[in-house]
Scaffold this active site. Structure first.
Site, PDB file in Angstrom:
ATOM      1  N   GLY A   1     -13.111 -36.380 -13.444  1.00  0.00           N
ATOM      2  CA  GLY A   1     -14.005 -36.088 -12.329  1.00  0.00           C
ATOM      3  C   GLY A   1     -14.771 -34.814 -12.578  1.00  0.00           C
ATOM      4  N   GLY A   2     -15.463 -34.345 -11.554  1.00  0.00           N
ATOM      5  CA  GLY A   2     -16.250 -33.133 -11.695  1.00  0.00           C
ATOM      6  C   GLY A   2     -15.406 -31.911 -11.998  1.00  0.00           C
ATOM      7  N   PHE A   3     -14.114 -31.928 -11.623  1.00  0.00           N
ATOM      8  CA  PHE A   3     -13.219 -30.792 -11.845  1.00  0.00           C
ATOM      9  C   PHE A   3     -12.732 -30.726 -13.284  1.00  0.00           C
ATOM     10  CE2 PHE A   3     -10.738 -34.455 -10.629  1.00  0.00           C
ATOM     11  CZ  PHE A   3      -9.787 -34.507 -11.620  1.00  0.00           C
ATOM     12  N   GLY A   4     -12.684 -31.904 -13.967  1.00  0.00           N
ATOM     13  CA  GLY A   4     -12.099 -31.989 -15.294  1.00  0.00           C
ATOM     14  C   GLY A   4     -11.404 -33.326 -15.474  1.00  0.00           C
TER      15      GLY A   4
ATOM     16  N   LYS B   1      -3.411 -31.932 -14.580  1.00  0.00           N
ATOM     17  CA  LYS B   1      -4.815 -31.794 -14.201  1.00  0.00           C
ATOM     18  C   LYS B   1      -5.411 -30.623 -14.975  1.00  0.00           C
ATOM     19  CE  LYS B   1      -7.654 -31.353 -10.008  1.00  0.00           C
ATOM     20  NZ  LYS B   1      -7.582 -31.250  -8.534  1.00  0.00           N
TER      21      LYS B   1
ATOM     22  N   VAL C   1      -7.462 -35.652 -15.906  1.00  0.00           N
ATOM     23  CA  VAL C   1      -6.032 -35.732 -15.603  1.00  0.00           C
ATOM     24  C   VAL C   1      -5.357 -36.534 -16.709  1.00  0.00           C
ATOM     25  CG1 VAL C   1      -4.273 -36.499 -13.976  1.00  0.00           C
ATOM     26  CG2 VAL C   1      -6.455 -35.615 -13.119  1.00  0.00           C
TER      27      VAL C   1
ATOM     28  N   GLY D   1      -7.704 -40.161 -15.734  1.00  0.00           N
ATOM     29  CA  GLY D   1      -8.953 -40.178 -14.988  1.00  0.00           C
ATOM     30  C   GLY D   1      -9.749 -38.926 -15.251  1.00  0.00           C
TER      31      GLY D   1
ATOM     32  N   ASP E   1     -10.739 -32.735   2.411  1.00  0.00           N
ATOM     33  CA  ASP E   1     -11.245 -33.679   1.409  1.00  0.00           C
ATOM     34  C   ASP E   1     -10.403 -34.953   1.396  1.00  0.00           C
ATOM     35  OD1 ASP E   1     -13.075 -34.508  -0.456  1.00  0.00           O
ATOM     36  OD2 ASP E   1     -12.090 -33.545  -2.152  1.00  0.00           O
TER      37      ASP E   1
END
Length: 671
Positions: free
Chosen positions: A371-374, A389, A376, A369, A486
């Site tokens: 997302g905004g963080f990077g 991650k 996985v 997957g 969160d």
């Protein structure tokens, strides 16, 4: 080793091999008489569950815990003893298994033993803790196969007893080892060239008591087990003894026994006041006990000398730059008590090279997957499936998340929280490695038209209950009060059995035990799950997590995602929360239950969950239940006894709030 039929009958279990993997899913249960049982929902059952939670928490740092909960006639006595060679996290995992399995085995008998490869757990309404031997109950596990035909059985008999004696002597003679020792006998007989052993007592015993407990086991070892069996194990509340023809413990043996023809070493004297045991057999004077520590030291030196110089230099350089210089101050301001916790997680540092190998150098095919963080990635690290991650390079957000994960991981051990395996800071990479969850996140199933059919009501209720249990641990039962900040479906991960685990603690915050709330000017989270007081004023507390939990419950029941756009928008779109409230008021809640369930659900239980969800999203944080309250409500049988939720605030329904004045303060993390 007399059997006490009035307490718990020992059960003899036959297996093709005893030395199963550490993470064996099922316990070996030993159950008491069905005449001595408790009823579902009784005070005894509540006390039993509470004691199991207490033991898991208390054993997470010492590998042992015992205690009692409740008063007569509902008193429960319990003990949890983890094997001395397992890690703290493995012990916590095993304790979590006990919590999960305690109601599933032995059909509610009050006397029960659950034996795992990592730990031993026992519960009873009788005070078996007062005994200093295994008379209160034990489990016998033996191999169902024999040593090779043609072997010298008498020599094998002597070899096993000699090794067990030596291992016990080392356990009781080294109190710093908490009455635990492992051993190995190296022989010349091809039928049993190497024999492995383990001896352990519960650490609340004295060395002399530990010795006497093991004496009882050794005196009848061959009267209990076949003289030519390949392995045997006695697991009890006070002492534990095992021998196998193959390695079954972790690490190097603490004692080494050498047969004839092998290099001898002086036999150490027994500890003061502790007699030498015979186990009913003659000890062989030809067998020599060697304390293994000097050998281990020599082996380490030899291994280092054999390293290729360039590889060692590269490793030292990486460690120097990214490990030795790593400190809590690298991440800026944190509470004063976090330095020790941060130091404790340095041991989980992983090399970039190992993670590159694990993920095929972060190959696109390994991506789970993004997302905004990077991103996985799925990987295979030392035979274990993991999720890696990979934070976006140059992202301050990623650094902040990593800091929180590392500081909190030393505090959190619970079966409903995702376990952090390790981390890496090398060559500008920021990597967090978690246990792999085969079913990914809840949102990938719940909001998929086809896959949601995998979630029958029993599974959904188990997910709701598991999330609640994890949050209760964070808010109340862990060493520190923690606010997740969160909670959302994408941060609820599902294992192979669809059990939920809360993940992603990048936004989590530590609270003092007497602290009720905090304030921030930087609102971070995911829109739709954040509580109104957090969005509007920056106030967050455990009740903020409760609000998010309420949204999760509504989504799980309805199978519909809360609107991703602002519910305060000028378009005045009706979102799922307002739809549920309207149907609740009209008494037509059944109309909004996920259609994929059909009518295959207990209506009262579903309505109870909707009620709880609406209680959790009440406007005033004071009116929301705690997660401990939620656990009680979830297990309440009568829906009519639940409190009624307050009317839904107008701003949540028709967008009449003046939220536009504060919109500029909000920032979605995009995670």
């Amino acid at each position: 080793m007399g059997r006490n039929s009035s307490i718990i009958h020992a059960v003899l279990l036959l297996f093709a091999a005893v030395a199963l993997p550490l993470a064996a899913a099922q316990p070996w249960p030993v159950c008491g008489s069905s005449a001595n049982s408790y009823t579902a929902g009784s005070t005894y059952e509540t006390n039993l569950g509470n004691l199991a939670f207490d033991l898991q928490g208390n054993a997470s740092s010492t590998l042992f815990a015992s205690g009692t909960v409740g008063s007569t006639p509902d008193t429960v006595y319990g003990l949890l003893l983890c094997r001395g060679d397992v890690s703290i996290s493995d012990c916590a995992d095993c304790g979590s298994r006990v919590i999960q399995d305690i109601g599933q085995f032995c059909n509610r008998t009050k006397d029960k033993i659950l034996v795992y490869n990592q730990c031993y757990a026992q519960f009873s309404d009788n005070d078996f803790l007062a005994a200093t031997n295994n008379s209160g109950g034990y489990s016998l596990l033996i191999s169902g196969t024999n040593i090779s035909s043609g072997a010298d059985v008498a020599a094998y008999d002597r070899a096993v007893i000699d090794l067990l004696n030596a291992t016990v002597r080392h356990a009781v003679g080294n109190p710093n080892r908490r009455l635990f020792a492992t051993g190995k006998r190296v022989g010349t007989d091809p039928a049993f060239g190497a024999i492995y052993s383990l001896a352990q007592c519960s650490p609340d015993l004295s060395p002399a008591q530990c010795q006497r407990c093991h004496d009882d086991l050794l005196a009848q070892w061959w009267e209990t087990f076949p003289v030519n069996g390949r392995g045997a194990r006695v697991a009890g509340p006070r002492c534990y003894l095992e021998s196998e023809l193959g390695p079954f413990y972790t690490g190097d043996p603490m004692v080494l026994l050498l047969a004839d023809g092998l290099t001898p070493a002086p036999v150490p004297a027994p500890p003061d006041g502790v007699p030498t045991t015979t186990g009913g057999k003659n000890n062989s004077a030809r067998k020599i006990l060697v304390i293994i520590l000097p050998i281990v030291a020599v082996a380490i030196i030899a291994a280092i000398s054999l390293c290729i110089w360039n590889m060692c230099r590269k490793d030292r350089s990486a460690k120097s730059e990214h490990f030795s210089g790593l400190s809590i101050k690298s991440f800026g301001s944190l509470p004063d008590d976090t330095d020790e916790d941060f130091e404790s997680v340095k041991s989980t540092l992983l090399s970039l090279a190992s993670l590159q190998v694990a993920t095929d150098n972060f190959h696109e095919n390994k991506k789970l997957g993004e997302g905004g963080f990077g991103s996985v990635y799925k990987g295979l690290l030392s035979g274990q499936e993991v999720a890696v991650k990979r934070m976006s390079k140059g992202s301050n957000q990623g650094l902040e998340e990593l800091k929180n994960e590392l500081v909190l991981v030393a505090k959190l051990h619970h079966r409903n929280l995702v376990r952090l395996v390790g981390f890496c800071l090398e060559n500008g990479e920021k990597l967090l490695v978690y246990e792999y969850m085969p079913n990914k996140s809840l949102d990938t199933i719940l909001f998929d038209i086809e896959r949601r059919r995998l979630l029958d009501w029993a599974t959904r209720f188990r997910i709701i209950e598991g999330i609640a249990r994890g949050l209760q641990y964070l808010h109340q039962d862990s060493q520190k009060k923690i606010v997740h900040r969160d909670m959302k479906t994408s941060n609820i991960l599902l294992d192979g059995d669809m059990n939920p685990k809360i993940g992603d603690f990048g936004l989590a915050r530590l609270f003092a035990q007497d602290q009720t709330r905090d304030v921030t000017s930087c609102i971070a989270g995911t829109f739709g799950y954040m509580s109104p007081e957090y969005v509007m004023r920056g106030h967050y507390s455990t009740k903020s997590d409760v609000f998010s939990f309420g949204i999760l419950v509504i989504e799980i029941v309805t199978g519909r995602r809360r609107n991703s756009g602002p519910i305060f928008s000028e378009q005045n779109d009706e979102d799922i929360l307002s739809i549920v409230w309207r149907h609740w008021e009209e008494g037509t809640t059944a109309e909004i239950i996920d259609y994929s369930l059909g009518r295959n659900y207990p209506e009262a239980e579903v309505l109870r969950c909707v009620n709880i969800g609406l209680l959790c999203v009440q406007q005033n944080p004071v009116d929301r239940p705690t997660m401990a309250d939620v656990m009680v409500l979830l297990n309440s049988d009568a829906t009519s006894s639940l409190p009624a939720p307050a009317p839904m605030p107008t701003y949540l329904i028709d967008g009449t709030s003046g939220y536009s004045q504060t919109t500029a303060q909000w920032s979605d993390t995009g995670r």
